[in-house]
Design a protein around this motif. Sequence first.
Motif, PDB file in Angstrom:
ATOM      1  N   GLU A   1       0.810  -1.218   0.000  1.00 48.85           N
ATOM      2  CA  GLU A   1       0.000   0.000   0.000  1.00 48.85           C
ATOM      3  C   GLU A   1       0.849   1.275   0.000  1.00 48.85           C
TER       4      GLU A   1
ATOM      5  N   ARG B   1       0.062   9.364  -5.896  1.00 49.55           N
ATOM      6  CA  ARG B   1       0.388  10.784  -5.725  1.00 49.55           C
ATOM      7  C   ARG B   1       1.246  11.300  -6.880  1.00 49.55           C
TER       8      ARG B   1
ATOM      9  N   ALA C   1      -4.636  10.165  -1.070  1.00 44.68           N
ATOM     10  CA  ALA C   1      -4.050   9.057  -1.825  1.00 44.68           C
ATOM     11  C   ALA C   1      -4.263   7.733  -1.104  1.00 44.68           C
ATOM     12  N   MET C   2      -4.202   7.753   0.220  1.00 43.02           N
ATOM     13  CA  MET C   2      -4.446   6.534   0.990  1.00 43.02           C
ATOM     14  C   MET C   2      -5.885   6.055   0.828  1.00 43.02           C
TER      15      MET C   2
ATOM     16  N   ALA D   1      -6.065   4.400  -2.569  1.00 41.77           N
ATOM     17  CA  ALA D   1      -5.386   3.106  -2.501  1.00 41.77           C
ATOM     18  C   ALA D   1      -6.215   2.096  -1.721  1.00 41.77           C
TER      19      ALA D   1
ATOM     20  N   VAL E   1       0.385   4.167  -2.763  1.00 49.42           N
ATOM     21  CA  VAL E   1       0.077   5.552  -2.394  1.00 49.42           C
ATOM     22  C   VAL E   1       1.073   6.505  -3.067  1.00 49.42           C
TER      23      VAL E   1
END
Length: 72
Positions: free
Chosen positions: A19, A27, A43-44, A47, A23
């Motif tokens: 992950e 980005r 972004a997390m 993801a 991420v």
Amino acid sequence: MVATVLDCECGFEASAENEDELVAEIRRHARDEHGMTLSLREAMEVASRAVSAESSVRAANRRVGIRQKEER
């Protein structure tokens, strides 16, 4: 380890082994190709949705595989 893949509407495919890598790739792509600055949290979230969707697909594939074996 299975790579997680995320497809962008523009045709770009982000692929990463974990992950954190995904991420960073999200980005980077958003900034370089779309002029968007995503926060780490944004972004997390993207993801996380990709990982959840991929988990659902793997689970569905396992169920299909089980059904196919039972039908024989």
